[in-house]
Design an enzyme around this catalytic site. Structure first.
Site, PDB file in Angstrom:
ATOM      1  N   GLU A 127      -4.682 -34.133  31.901  1.00 14.40           N
ATOM      2  CA  GLU A 127      -5.514 -33.837  30.719  1.00 14.40           C
ATOM      3  C   GLU A 127      -6.231 -32.489  30.774  1.00 14.40           C
ATOM      4  O   GLU A 127      -7.431 -32.414  30.528  1.00 14.40           O
ATOM      5  CB  GLU A 127      -6.524 -34.966  30.511  1.00 14.40           C
ATOM      6  CG  GLU A 127      -5.876 -36.319  30.349  1.00 14.40           C
ATOM      7  CD  GLU A 127      -6.881 -37.455  30.112  1.00 14.40           C
ATOM      8  OE1 GLU A 127      -8.089 -37.244  30.279  1.00 14.40           O
ATOM      9  OE2 GLU A 127      -6.419 -38.561  29.739  1.00 14.40           O
ATOM     10  N   HIS A 204      -0.651 -43.005  24.296  1.00 18.47           N
ATOM     11  CA  HIS A 204      -1.671 -43.909  23.749  1.00 18.47           C
ATOM     12  C   HIS A 204      -1.620 -43.740  22.230  1.00 18.47           C
ATOM     13  O   HIS A 204      -2.186 -42.778  21.699  1.00 18.47           O
ATOM     14  CB  HIS A 204      -3.061 -43.536  24.269  1.00 18.47           C
ATOM     15  CG  HIS A 204      -3.243 -43.713  25.741  1.00 18.47           C
ATOM     16  ND1 HIS A 204      -3.208 -44.958  26.341  1.00 18.47           N
ATOM     17  CD2 HIS A 204      -3.474 -42.822  26.736  1.00 18.47           C
ATOM     18  CE1 HIS A 204      -3.425 -44.809  27.648  1.00 18.47           C
ATOM     19  NE2 HIS A 204      -3.572 -43.529  27.908  1.00 18.47           N
TER      20      HIS A 204
HETATM   21  C1  XIL Z   1      -8.718 -45.446  32.036  1.00 16.20           C
HETATM   22  C2  XIL Z   1      -8.752 -46.838  32.640  1.00 16.20           C
HETATM   23  O1  XIL Z   1      -7.813 -47.644  31.977  1.00 16.20           O
HETATM   24  C3  XIL Z   1     -10.139 -47.425  32.521  1.00 16.20           C
HETATM   25  O2  XIL Z   1     -10.226 -48.644  33.260  1.00 16.20           O
HETATM   26  C4  XIL Z   1     -11.187 -46.444  33.030  1.00 16.20           C
HETATM   27  O3  XIL Z   1     -12.475 -46.963  32.776  1.00 16.20           O
HETATM   28  C5  XIL Z   1     -11.043 -45.097  32.372  1.00 16.20           C
HETATM   29  O4  XIL Z   1      -9.728 -44.618  32.577  1.00 16.20           O
HETATM   30  N1  XIL Z   1      -6.007 -41.438  30.455  1.00 16.20           N
HETATM   31  C6  XIL Z   1      -5.734 -41.615  31.787  1.00 16.20           C
HETATM   32  C7  XIL Z   1      -6.121 -42.898  32.448  1.00 16.20           C
HETATM   33  O5  XIL Z   1      -5.089 -40.770  32.397  1.00 16.20           O
HETATM   34  O6  XIL Z   1      -6.480 -42.701  33.801  1.00 16.20           O
HETATM   35  C8  XIL Z   1      -7.252 -43.576  31.718  1.00 16.20           C
HETATM   36  O7  XIL Z   1      -7.460 -44.847  32.320  1.00 16.20           O
HETATM   37  C9  XIL Z   1      -6.914 -43.706  30.253  1.00 16.20           C
HETATM   38  C10 XIL Z   1      -6.728 -42.350  29.629  1.00 16.20           C
END
Ligand code: XIL
Length: 297
Positions: A127, A204
Site C-alpha cells: 500500500e 477488496h
Molecule cells: C486487516 C486485518 O484483516 C484486520 O484484522 C486488521 O485489524 C487490519 O488489517 N489491507 C491489508 C491487510 O493489506 O493486511 C488488512 O488486514 C486489510 C487491508
C-alpha cells in the site's frame, strides 16, 4: 473437484485464505479452512507490529502457529507484510530518516531470516501509493523515494527462494490512477533490474455488481511486464456472485495469475463482517458465491 483448493490446482493455481491465529482453536473454522484451501496468509501475525514489537526483539510465536498449522496440512504460506505505513510497532512509528531506513532493512532481514526457505512469497511492500498514482506520504516515504527498491533488494538478499511481491488495493481498474502509478513502478523496476517477482491485487471490492473496468486487462498488463499476479485479499460486499465469478474467471484467463486468496473463512471472521463479504456464512455454510467461484475454477 469438490474443494476450492483442488479445483484451483487443476490449472496449477492455488486457492488461499487469511488465517487468524486466535481462531485456530475453533473447530468449525479449522475444518473448513483445512478442507478448502491450499495457501494461507497470516491475517495480522507476520506484520511489523506483531513480529518486532520492540526494536531488535523479534517474536514469531503467532506467525509460527499459523505457519505450522498450514504446512502440517500440506498448505503453502504467503508472508504478509514487511514494509507498510500501517501496523507498525510504536517505536517504528516515531522514527524517520536514516534511522527508519536502517530499521526497515533490519526488520526485513530479521523476519526473512526466520522464515528463510519456508514461504512461497512475501508481500515486501504494502500500500505505498495514493489513489491518484503518486506515492503515499508516510514515514517510510519520508526516508527517500528509493525506499521501495531498497526494501526489495534487501529482501532478495535475505531469502532468494521467496517470490517478492508488491501488494496494494484499488489497483484492479486499469484506467485508475493508482493502477497506472503501480504499473509504472513495476515497469521501472523490471527495466532497471530491481528484484520483483509478483504483484498482489488485494481485490477488496465494495458496492456494485460488476467488476472494476478492464480487470482482466490489468492482470494481463502487469503479467506482460514479466511478473506473476495474484488476488491476495479478496472480499466482496454482500458476496456478489457476479463479482466473485468474474474475478475468478479473470484470473483463470491470465496464465500468470497464479492464485486467489480470500481474506477470511466465514463472514463472521471478516474485518468487513457487516458486509458479509466471504464465501461461508457465520454458521460455516457454503454461500452462493462459493458455488460461483468453484464453477469458475
Ligand atoms: C486487516 C486485518 O484483516 C484486520 O484484522 C486488521 O485489524 C487490519 O488489517 N489491507 C491489508 C491487510 O493489506 O493486511 C488488512 O488486514 C486489510 C487491508
Amino acid at each position: 473437484a469438490s474443494t476450492l483448493g483442488a479445483a484451483a490446482a487443476q490449472s496449477g493455481r492455488y486457492f488461499g485464505t487469511a488465517i487468524a491465529a486466535s481462531r485456530l482453536g475453533d473447530s468449525t473454522y479449522t475444518t473448513i479452512a483445512g478442507r478448502e484451501f491450499n495457501m494461507v496468509t497470516a491475517e495480522n501475525e507476520m506484520k511489523p507490529d506483531a513480529t518486532e514489537p520492540q526494536r531488535g526483539q523479534f517474536t514469531f510465536s503467532a506467525g509460527d502457529q499459523i505457519y505450522n498449522w498450514a504446512t502440517q496440512r500440506g498448505m503453502k504460506v504467503r508472508g504478509h507484510t514487511l514494509a507498510w505505513h500501517a501496523q507498525q510497532p510504536g517505536w517504528m512509528q516515531s522514527l524517520g530518516g536514516s534511522s527508519l531506513r536502517q530499521a526497515m532493512i533490519d526488520h526485513i532481514n530479521g523476519v526473512m531470516a526466520h522464515y528463510k526457505g519456508k514461504l512461497a512469497a512475501w508481500d515486501v511492500v504494502n500500500e505505498a501509493f495514493n489513489e491518484d498514482g503518486s506515492r503515499r506520504q508516510s514515514n517510510l516515504q519520508g526516508t527517500g523515494n528509493d525506499w521501495i527498491e531498497v526494501a526489495f533488494r534487501t529482501a532478495r538478499n535475505a531469502d532468494p527462494s521467496a517470490k517478492l511481491c508488491y501488494n496494494d488495493y484499488n489497483i484492479e481498474n486499469w484506467s485508475y490512477g493508482k493502477t497506472q502509478g503501480v504499473y509504472r513502478m513495476i515497469q521501472d523496476f523490471r527495466s532497471r533490474g530491481v528484484p520483483i517477482d509478483c504483484v498482489g491485487l488485494q481485490t477488496h471490492f465494495t458496492g456494485g455488481s460488476s467488476l472494476p473496468s478492464n480487470f482482466q486487462t490489468t492482470l494481463s498488463s502487469f503479467a506482460a511486464l514479466g511478473v506473476d499476479v495474484a488476488l491476495t485479499e479478496v472480499d466482496v460486499t454482500n458476496a456478489s456472485t457476479t463479482q466473485y465469478a468474474g474475478l475468478t474467471q479473470a484470473c483463470m484467463n491470465v496464465p500468470r495469475c497464479i492464485g486467489i486468496t480470500v481474506w477470511g473463512v466465514r463472514d463472521s471472521d471478516s474485518w468487513r463482517s457487516s458486509e458479509s463479504p466471504l464465501l461461508f456464512d457465520g454458521g460455516g455454510n457454503k454461500k452462493a458465491a462459493y458455488t460461483s467461484v468453484l464453477n469458475a475454477l
